[in-house]
Write a protein that holds these residues in place. Sequence first.
Motif, mmCIF file in Angstrom:
data_model
loop_
_atom_site.group_PDB
_atom_site.id
_atom_site.type_symbol
_atom_site.label_atom_id
_atom_site.label_comp_id
_atom_site.label_asym_id
_atom_site.label_seq_id
_atom_site.Cartn_x
_atom_site.Cartn_y
_atom_site.Cartn_z
ATOM 1 N N LEU A 29 -16.713 5.985 4.622
ATOM 2 C CA LEU A 29 -15.583 5.316 5.273
ATOM 3 C C LEU A 29 -14.271 6.001 4.916
ATOM 4 N N ILE A 30 -14.107 6.305 3.631
ATOM 5 C CA ILE A 30 -12.846 6.915 3.190
ATOM 6 C C ILE A 30 -12.749 8.365 3.654
ATOM 7 N N GLU A 31 -13.881 9.046 3.722
ATOM 8 C CA GLU A 31 -13.889 10.412 4.263
ATOM 9 C C GLU A 31 -13.404 10.401 5.712
ATOM 10 N N ALA A 32 -13.860 9.415 6.481
ATOM 11 C CA ALA A 32 -13.396 9.285 7.874
ATOM 12 C C ALA A 32 -11.903 8.952 7.901
ATOM 13 N N ALA A 33 -11.479 8.080 6.988
ATOM 14 C CA ALA A 33 -10.071 7.662 6.945
ATOM 15 C C ALA A 33 -9.141 8.845 6.721
ATOM 16 N N ILE A 34 -9.486 9.711 5.786
ATOM 17 C CA ILE A 34 -8.571 10.803 5.430
ATOM 18 C C ILE A 34 -8.593 11.964 6.432
ATOM 19 N N ARG A 35 -9.405 11.826 7.481
ATOM 20 C CA ARG A 35 -9.360 12.794 8.571
ATOM 21 C C ARG A 35 -8.288 12.411 9.592
ATOM 22 N N ALA A 36 -7.636 11.277 9.387
ATOM 23 C CA ALA A 36 -6.600 10.816 10.320
ATOM 24 C C ALA A 36 -5.371 11.717 10.250
ATOM 25 N N PRO A 37 -4.554 11.716 11.310
ATOM 26 C CA PRO A 37 -3.288 12.445 11.245
ATOM 27 C C PRO A 37 -2.430 11.896 10.104
ATOM 28 N N ALA A 39 1.598 12.266 8.584
ATOM 29 C CA ALA A 39 2.930 12.812 8.829
ATOM 30 C C ALA A 39 3.297 13.877 7.805
ATOM 31 N N SER A 40 3.780 15.016 8.306
ATOM 32 C CA SER A 40 4.190 16.157 7.464
ATOM 33 C C SER A 40 3.071 16.663 6.561
ATOM 34 N N GLY A 41 1.830 16.280 6.868
ATOM 35 C CA GLY A 41 0.687 16.714 6.060
ATOM 36 C C GLY A 41 0.725 16.193 4.633
ATOM 37 N N LEU A 42 1.402 15.053 4.417
ATOM 38 C CA LEU A 42 1.642 14.571 3.048
ATOM 39 C C LEU A 42 0.416 13.926 2.390
ATOM 40 N N GLU A 43 -0.432 13.289 3.218
ATOM 41 C CA GLU A 43 -1.608 12.598 2.663
ATOM 42 C C GLU A 43 -1.208 11.675 1.504
ATOM 43 N N ASN A 44 -0.151 10.924 1.696
ATOM 44 C CA ASN A 44 0.378 10.099 0.594
ATOM 45 C C ASN A 44 -0.219 8.690 0.593
ATOM 46 N N TRP A 45 -1.502 8.626 0.910
ATOM 47 C CA TRP A 45 -2.224 7.361 0.909
ATOM 48 C C TRP A 45 -3.153 7.273 -0.298
ATOM 49 N N ILE A 46 -3.493 6.059 -0.662
ATOM 50 C CA ILE A 46 -4.501 5.849 -1.702
ATOM 51 C C ILE A 46 -5.321 4.624 -1.298
ATOM 52 N N PHE A 47 -6.625 4.732 -1.481
ATOM 53 C CA PHE A 47 -7.566 3.678 -1.084
ATOM 54 C C PHE A 47 -8.154 3.064 -2.352
ATOM 55 N N TYR A 99 -13.667 -4.851 -0.763
ATOM 56 C CA TYR A 99 -12.349 -4.847 -0.122
ATOM 57 C C TYR A 99 -11.746 -3.471 -0.368
ATOM 58 N N ILE A 100 -11.146 -2.910 0.668
ATOM 59 C CA ILE A 100 -10.442 -1.641 0.507
ATOM 60 C C ILE A 100 -8.962 -1.897 0.802
ATOM 61 N N ALA A 101 -8.136 -1.742 -0.222
ATOM 62 C CA ALA A 101 -6.692 -1.918 -0.066
ATOM 63 C C ALA A 101 -6.075 -0.536 0.147
ATOM 64 N N VAL A 102 -5.293 -0.413 1.202
ATOM 65 C CA VAL A 102 -4.712 0.888 1.551
ATOM 66 C C VAL A 102 -3.218 0.873 1.229
ATOM 67 N N PHE A 103 -2.830 1.780 0.344
ATOM 68 C CA PHE A 103 -1.432 1.885 -0.100
ATOM 69 C C PHE A 103 -0.864 3.240 0.292
ATOM 70 N N ILE A 104 0.474 3.299 0.345
ATOM 71 C CA ILE A 104 1.156 4.590 0.451
ATOM 72 C C ILE A 104 2.027 4.763 -0.783
ATOM 73 N N ASP A 105 2.186 6.010 -1.207
ATOM 74 C CA ASP A 105 3.059 6.341 -2.327
ATOM 75 C C ASP A 105 4.427 6.702 -1.745
ATOM 76 N N LYS A 106 5.407 5.831 -1.930
ATOM 77 C CA LYS A 106 6.729 6.011 -1.316
ATOM 78 C C LYS A 106 7.487 7.214 -1.884
ATOM 79 N N ARG A 107 7.054 7.707 -3.042
ATOM 80 C CA ARG A 107 7.753 8.855 -3.646
ATOM 81 C C ARG A 107 7.412 10.162 -2.950
ATOM 82 N N VAL A 108 6.260 10.190 -2.279
ATOM 83 C CA VAL A 108 5.804 11.423 -1.626
ATOM 84 C C VAL A 108 6.396 11.467 -0.221
ATOM 85 N N ARG A 109 7.295 12.414 0.004
ATOM 86 C CA ARG A 109 7.995 12.498 1.283
ATOM 87 C C ARG A 109 8.342 13.946 1.587
ATOM 88 N N PHE A 110 8.812 14.185 2.804
ATOM 89 C CA PHE A 110 9.116 15.545 3.240
ATOM 90 C C PHE A 110 10.615 15.782 3.383
#
Length: 202
Positions: A29-37, A39-47, A99-110
Motif C-alpha cells: 500500500l505504501i509503495e503504491a502511495a509513494i508513486r504519487a506525484p 510537489a517539487s519532488g520533495l516527498e515530504n510525507w510520512i506514513f 490505521y495509516i496516518a499520513v503526515f507531511i513535514d512542514k520543514r521540507v519545502r522548495f
Amino acid sequence: MALDEAIAKRTSVRYFSEESVSEEAIKELIEAAIRAPTASGLENWIFVVFKNKEAREKLYGLIAEGMEVYYRAVKLPEEKIAKLRKRIYEEGMFRAPVYIAVFIDKRVRFLPGKEFDDVEFIWSVESAAMAIQNLMLKAVELGLGTVYVGVTNFREIEERVRELAGLDENYYLVGVIPVGYPKNEPKPRKRKKGVEDVTKFI
C-alpha cells in the motif's frame, strides 16, 4: 485488476472484519502511495502505521471523539449523536486492524520566504492526498477496504494523533486511513453528478 475496475470498486468501508493485514500488504500500500506525484519532488510525507492494539485503541477513541465534534458542529440533534455512539462503540464503525496516518513535514519545502508558506503547505497537502488515493486504489486490488477519516484534523485531536505517532509540531496530519478486510461486501455508491455536470470545456 485493471485500473478502471479498481476505480469503480473503490468505496468508503467503515466496518471491518477482525482478520489481520499482513506487513507485506501494508508495504505494498505504501509503495503504491509513494508513486504519487509530489510537489517539487520533495516527498515530504510520512506514513505512520498503527498496528499495536493499545495504540489502535487510543487512535480509535480519537476518531470517535472527532466524529462527535463533527456532528455537534453541524448541530445534529442529540438522538442522532446517540445513534453515532451506538454505531461506533457497539457496532465497531471505523474499528480496523490497521490505521495509516499520513503526515507531511512542514520543514521540507522548495521555495524560500514566508510569502510562499501557504502555497508550499497546499502543495504538500495535495501531494499527500494523491498518495492516499494511490494507497486506496491499491487496497482495492488487494481485497482490502479503506476510508478517509478527516475528523482527526480538528486541532485538539490532531495534536493528540501527532503525539501518539511520536511526531512534533513540525508535522501536519493530512488524514487517517483505517485499513482492513471489509466486514460486508462493499457496495460503491453512484455519484450524484455526472461528467456533464462537473466539466467545463473552454
